[in-house]
Motif scaffolding. Structure first.
Motif, PDB file in Angstrom:
ATOM      1  N   ARG A  92     -33.732  18.904 -37.547  1.00 17.13           N
ATOM      2  CA  ARG A  92     -33.165  20.038 -38.282  1.00 17.13           C
ATOM      3  C   ARG A  92     -32.225  20.811 -37.373  1.00 17.13           C
ATOM      4  O   ARG A  92     -32.373  20.811 -36.159  1.00 17.13           O
ATOM      5  N   ALA A  93     -31.270  21.497 -37.996  1.00 20.99           N
ATOM      6  CA  ALA A  93     -30.317  22.310 -37.243  1.00 20.99           C
ATOM      7  C   ALA A  93     -31.053  23.392 -36.464  1.00 20.99           C
ATOM      8  O   ALA A  93     -32.001  24.002 -36.963  1.00 20.99           O
ATOM      9  N   ALA A  94     -30.590  23.611 -35.236  1.00 25.99           N
ATOM     10  CA  ALA A  94     -31.167  24.635 -34.364  1.00 25.99           C
ATOM     11  C   ALA A  94     -30.021  25.423 -33.739  1.00 25.99           C
ATOM     12  O   ALA A  94     -29.003  24.850 -33.348  1.00 25.99           O
ATOM     13  N   PHE A  95     -30.186  26.744 -33.667  1.00 29.02           N
ATOM     14  CA  PHE A  95     -29.158  27.590 -33.064  1.00 29.02           C
ATOM     15  C   PHE A  95     -29.799  28.531 -32.062  1.00 29.02           C
ATOM     16  O   PHE A  95     -30.788  29.189 -32.351  1.00 29.02           O
ATOM     17  N   SER A  96     -29.186  28.575 -30.896  1.00 31.50           N
ATOM     18  CA  SER A  96     -29.618  29.512 -29.867  1.00 31.50           C
ATOM     19  C   SER A  96     -28.431  30.376 -29.472  1.00 31.50           C
ATOM     20  O   SER A  96     -27.279  30.056 -29.784  1.00 31.50           O
ATOM     21  N   LEU A  97     -28.721  31.462 -28.790  1.00 31.45           N
ATOM     22  CA  LEU A  97     -27.695  32.390 -28.332  1.00 31.45           C
ATOM     23  C   LEU A  97     -27.804  32.528 -26.823  1.00 31.45           C
ATOM     24  O   LEU A  97     -28.911  32.610 -26.279  1.00 31.45           O
ATOM     25  N   VAL A  98     -26.650  32.532 -26.158  1.00 30.54           N
ATOM     26  CA  VAL A  98     -26.604  32.773 -24.720  1.00 30.54           C
ATOM     27  C   VAL A  98     -25.634  33.906 -24.453  1.00 30.54           C
ATOM     28  O   VAL A  98     -24.682  34.128 -25.216  1.00 30.54           O
ATOM     29  N   CYS A  99     -25.876  34.644 -23.391  1.00 31.78           N
ATOM     30  CA  CYS A  99     -24.985  35.742 -23.017  1.00 31.78           C
ATOM     31  C   CYS A  99     -23.630  35.175 -22.614  1.00 31.78           C
ATOM     32  O   CYS A  99     -23.552  34.223 -21.836  1.00 31.78           O
ATOM     33  N   ALA A 100     -22.574  35.747 -23.165  1.00 32.25           N
ATOM     34  CA  ALA A 100     -21.222  35.241 -22.923  1.00 32.25           C
ATOM     35  C   ALA A 100     -20.766  35.460 -21.487  1.00 32.25           C
ATOM     36  O   ALA A 100     -19.975  34.686 -20.971  1.00 32.25           O
ATOM     37  N   ASP A 101     -21.274  36.504 -20.816  1.00 30.85           N
ATOM     38  CA  ASP A 101     -20.779  36.780 -19.466  1.00 30.85           C
ATOM     39  C   ASP A 101     -21.431  35.928 -18.388  1.00 30.85           C
ATOM     40  O   ASP A 101     -20.792  35.586 -17.407  1.00 30.85           O
ATOM     41  N   ASP A 102     -22.705  35.520 -18.563  1.00 30.60           N
ATOM     42  CA  ASP A 102     -23.362  34.772 -17.497  1.00 30.60           C
ATOM     43  C   ASP A 102     -24.067  33.498 -17.968  1.00 30.60           C
ATOM     44  O   ASP A 102     -24.655  32.791 -17.159  1.00 30.60           O
ATOM     45  N   GLY A 103     -24.028  33.195 -19.266  1.00 26.03           N
ATOM     46  CA  GLY A 103     -24.628  31.973 -19.781  1.00 26.03           C
ATOM     47  C   GLY A 103     -26.147  31.967 -19.832  1.00 26.03           C
ATOM     48  O   GLY A 103     -26.754  30.949 -20.153  1.00 26.03           O
TER      49      GLY A 103
END
Length: 129
Positions: free
Chosen positions: A28-39
């Motif tokens: 199934r589709a999975a989405f995560s979020l990471v901070c744009a400035d430091d990954g």
């Protein structure tokens, strides 16, 4: 990956990046979020509840305890996702079922499924002597 800005982000003003993948257990589709400035990891947008009734282009968005409501509002405001009006139990809360509306995200998920299927071990029946 598109940068997503929202109030109350840990990496404000840099925002977060949305990463598409699939869950290895059911693809199934999975989405995560990471901070744009430091990954660095920020959080998970989706959760995997195997018995949830989801279409191929739907995710179970994490319950309110996992991500700030304002960030979820911003994510919906991008047009990449659409609320379906359905929900499912997630732990002690309820997660909303969202449809993935962005063709680029759907393409990323499809590519992740292909890679995941290729990397799965092939099960073969043992030959009987």
């Amino acid at each position: 990956m598109d940068r997503i800005y929202g109030a109350g982000l840990a990496s404000y003003p840099a925002g977060v990046l949305l990463r598409a993948s699939v869950y290895s257990t059911n693809l199934r589709a999975a989405f995560s979020l990471v901070c744009a400035d430091d990954g660095m990891p920020y959080g998970a947008l989706s959760v995997n509840v195997p018995d949830a009734d989801l279409a191929e282009d739907e995710i179970l968005a994490s319950a309110a305890w996992n991500l700030p409501a304002d960030l979820k509002t911003v994510l919906l405001g991008t047009g990449k996702f659409v609320q379906t009006g359905r929900s499912n139990q997630v732990g002690l809360g309820r997660g909303e079922i969202w449809r993935i509306a962005d063709p680029d995200l759907l393409s990323q998920v499809a590519a992740a499924r292909v890679v995941a299927r290729r990397s799965r071990p092939v099960r073969r029946a043992a030959a009987l002597a």
